[in-house]
Design a protein around this motif. Structure first.
Motif, PDB file in Angstrom:
ATOM      1  N   HIS A 150       0.839  -1.204   0.000  1.00  0.00           N
ATOM      2  CA  HIS A 150       0.000   0.000   0.000  1.00  0.00           C
ATOM      3  C   HIS A 150       0.868   1.246   0.000  1.00  0.00           C
ATOM      4  CE1 HIS A 150      -2.440   3.123   2.307  1.00  0.00           C
ATOM      5  NE2 HIS A 150      -3.132   2.939   1.204  1.00  0.00           N
ATOM      6  N   SER A 151       0.486   2.245  -0.790  1.00  0.00           N
ATOM      7  CA  SER A 151       1.066   3.581  -0.756  1.00  0.00           C
ATOM      8  C   SER A 151       2.585   3.545  -0.904  1.00  0.00           C
ATOM      9  CB  SER A 151       0.624   4.271   0.530  1.00  0.00           C
ATOM     10  OG  SER A 151       0.905   5.648   0.511  1.00  0.00           O
ATOM     11  N   SER A 154       4.447   0.416  -1.700  1.00  0.00           N
ATOM     12  CA  SER A 154       4.593  -0.002  -3.096  1.00  0.00           C
ATOM     13  C   SER A 154       5.957   0.389  -3.634  1.00  0.00           C
ATOM     14  CB  SER A 154       3.490   0.652  -3.947  1.00  0.00           C
ATOM     15  OG  SER A 154       2.209   0.267  -3.500  1.00  0.00           O
ATOM     16  N   ALA A 174      -3.227   1.787  -4.096  1.00  0.00           N
ATOM     17  CA  ALA A 174      -2.966   3.232  -4.045  1.00  0.00           C
ATOM     18  C   ALA A 174      -1.468   3.527  -4.053  1.00  0.00           C
ATOM     19  CB  ALA A 174      -3.625   3.848  -2.808  1.00  0.00           C
ATOM     20  N   ILE A 230      -3.076  -3.228  -9.948  1.00  0.00           N
ATOM     21  CA  ILE A 230      -3.147  -1.991  -9.178  1.00  0.00           C
ATOM     22  C   ILE A 230      -4.608  -1.711  -8.836  1.00  0.00           C
ATOM     23  CG2 ILE A 230      -2.744   0.497  -9.173  1.00  0.00           C
ATOM     24  CD1 ILE A 230      -0.492   0.062 -11.164  1.00  0.00           C
ATOM     25  N   HIS A 232      -6.773   1.256  -7.265  1.00  0.00           N
ATOM     26  CA  HIS A 232      -6.560   2.678  -6.974  1.00  0.00           C
ATOM     27  C   HIS A 232      -7.870   3.440  -7.148  1.00  0.00           C
ATOM     28  CE1 HIS A 232      -3.107   5.855  -7.148  1.00  0.00           C
ATOM     29  NE2 HIS A 232      -4.078   6.229  -6.333  1.00  0.00           N
ATOM     30  N   ASP A 233      -8.124   4.345  -6.207  1.00  0.00           N
ATOM     31  CA  ASP A 233      -9.346   5.145  -6.262  1.00  0.00           C
ATOM     32  C   ASP A 233      -9.125   6.397  -7.104  1.00  0.00           C
ATOM     33  OD1 ASP A 233     -12.139   5.244  -4.837  1.00  0.00           O
ATOM     34  OD2 ASP A 233     -11.388   7.309  -4.830  1.00  0.00           O
ATOM     35  N   ASP A 236      -8.295   9.580  -5.099  1.00  0.00           N
ATOM     36  CA  ASP A 236      -7.179   9.536  -4.148  1.00  0.00           C
ATOM     37  C   ASP A 236      -6.471  10.890  -4.116  1.00  0.00           C
ATOM     38  OD1 ASP A 236      -4.739   9.042  -2.780  1.00  0.00           O
ATOM     39  OD2 ASP A 236      -4.786   6.940  -3.390  1.00  0.00           O
ATOM     40  N   PHE A 241      -3.613   8.919  -9.230  1.00  0.00           N
ATOM     41  CA  PHE A 241      -4.357   7.896  -9.966  1.00  0.00           C
ATOM     42  C   PHE A 241      -3.945   7.888 -11.434  1.00  0.00           C
ATOM     43  CE2 PHE A 241      -7.951   6.742 -12.695  1.00  0.00           C
ATOM     44  CZ  PHE A 241      -8.208   5.448 -12.245  1.00  0.00           C
ATOM     45  N   SER A 244      -1.219   5.560 -12.198  1.00  0.00           N
ATOM     46  CA  SER A 244      -1.665   4.165 -12.232  1.00  0.00           C
ATOM     47  C   SER A 244      -2.339   3.858 -13.562  1.00  0.00           C
ATOM     48  CB  SER A 244      -2.627   3.886 -11.075  1.00  0.00           C
ATOM     49  OG  SER A 244      -1.955   3.916  -9.830  1.00  0.00           O
ATOM     50  N   HIS A 263      -7.718   7.029  -0.148  1.00  0.00           N
ATOM     51  CA  HIS A 263      -6.401   6.422   0.006  1.00  0.00           C
ATOM     52  C   HIS A 263      -6.367   5.347   1.092  1.00  0.00           C
ATOM     53  CE1 HIS A 263      -2.089   6.495  -0.764  1.00  0.00           C
ATOM     54  NE2 HIS A 263      -1.855   6.480   0.540  1.00  0.00           N
TER      55      HIS A 263
END
Length: 290
Positions: A150-151, A154, A174, A230, A232-233, A236, A241, A244, A263
């Motif tokens: 995460h975050s 990564s 994310a 991945i 991902h919102d 975020d 994003f 990504s 996130h």
């Protein structure tokens, strides 16, 4: 870096940034050693994640000794091991929902609190230290099947050169793929003296032999030779994003886009559970659970 800077959003107050810049530059000029000490504490001290998360039944906690200090590990389930890696100012407890899901599928979920995070030792942290701690954990684990990160976790996973990660599937949640750029922009927006920041970064780089300019998670993602998913919102506010989306153009990368999860909440979301299932099935059928 302190979440007060790392997670700072928006332009903020122009006057406040100017005052911070003036004060920190003056401090550096009048008392350089003390200014560096203060800056090191500011930039390298994460917040300890403490949300009172309920531990899943059967969770096994154990501390391990590493070159970075004592790290707390969390193991749940039986079967092939998936390693879970949190981000800056995070903790393994953020993964408890996903860990329970992974264990129910017949895998072992193994997470660890990075140095100066959660229940692990230490007061200062940084990406080179994150990577060194991850490598120590991998050295003590006989084999892993894949990784969830995460975050900033990564960036840690993508930057690691540990042989156990070669050819392993990765689920990025994310991700901060532009780690260096994101870091520099955050410090610049805060108004803090960039010269002081550079000196702190240089000290860490010299200690670990890892210059900031060498950190490039996007490039490492391109070089990875295994499936990557991945999650991902689109909204975020802390990790890009759009990067990504760009990464999803790579043949081995799949993007699962979400809405309204941000996130943090994305880590307990159904899309994340489904993404794990899909990635695991790409490698081998899900274990049969009796």
């Amino acid at each position: 870096m302190s979440s007060k800077i790392y997670f700072k959003q928006g332009q903020g107050q122009k006057y406040q940034r100017k005052v911070i810049n003036w004060v920190t530059r003056l401090h550096h000029r009048l008392a350089p050693s003390h200014a560096r000490k203060v800056a090191r504490n500011l930039f390298l001290t994460p917040d300890r994640f403490d949300r009172g998360v309920v531990e899943p039944e059967g969770l096994v906690k154990a501390s391990i000794e590493t070159a970075e200090g004592k790290l707390m590990t969390y193991r749940l389930g039986r079967g092939p091991v998936w390693l879970l890696c949190h981000g800056w100012s995070g903790a393994s407890s953020q993964f408890f929902t996903l860990m329970a899901h992974i264990a129910k599928l017949g895998y072992t979920a193994l997470a660890f609190d990075n140095i100066a995070h959660g229940e692990s030792a230490g007061s200062h942290a940084h990406l080179p230290g994150f990577i060194a701690a991850l490598n120590c954990v991998l050295d003590q684990e006989p084999d892993i099947t894949g990784v969830v990160a995460h975050s900033m976790g990564s960036a840690m996973v993508l930057e690691s050169r540990h042989p156990q990660l070669a050819g392993k599937p990765i689920l990025l949640v994310a991700p901060v793929l532009n780690y260096t750029e994101n870091l520099l922009i955050s410090v610049e927006k805060s108004g803090y003296s960039m010269r002081l920041f550079d000196e702190v970064v240089s000290e860490v780089a010299d200690e670990y032999g890892y210059p900031l300019a060498d950190i490039d998670p996007q490039q490492q993602l391109k070089r990875h030779r295994a499936p990557v998913v991945i999650v991902h919102d689109r909204g975020d506010r802390f990790a890009s994003f759009s990067l990504s989306e760009e990464a999803a153009a790579l043949p081995h990368v799949t993007l699962v886009a979400t809405e309204g999860l941000g996130h943090g909440r994305i880590m307990q979301s159904e899309p994340l559970m489904q993404a794990f299932d899909g990635l695991a099935e790409q490698i081998t059928p899900l274990p049969l659970v009796g």
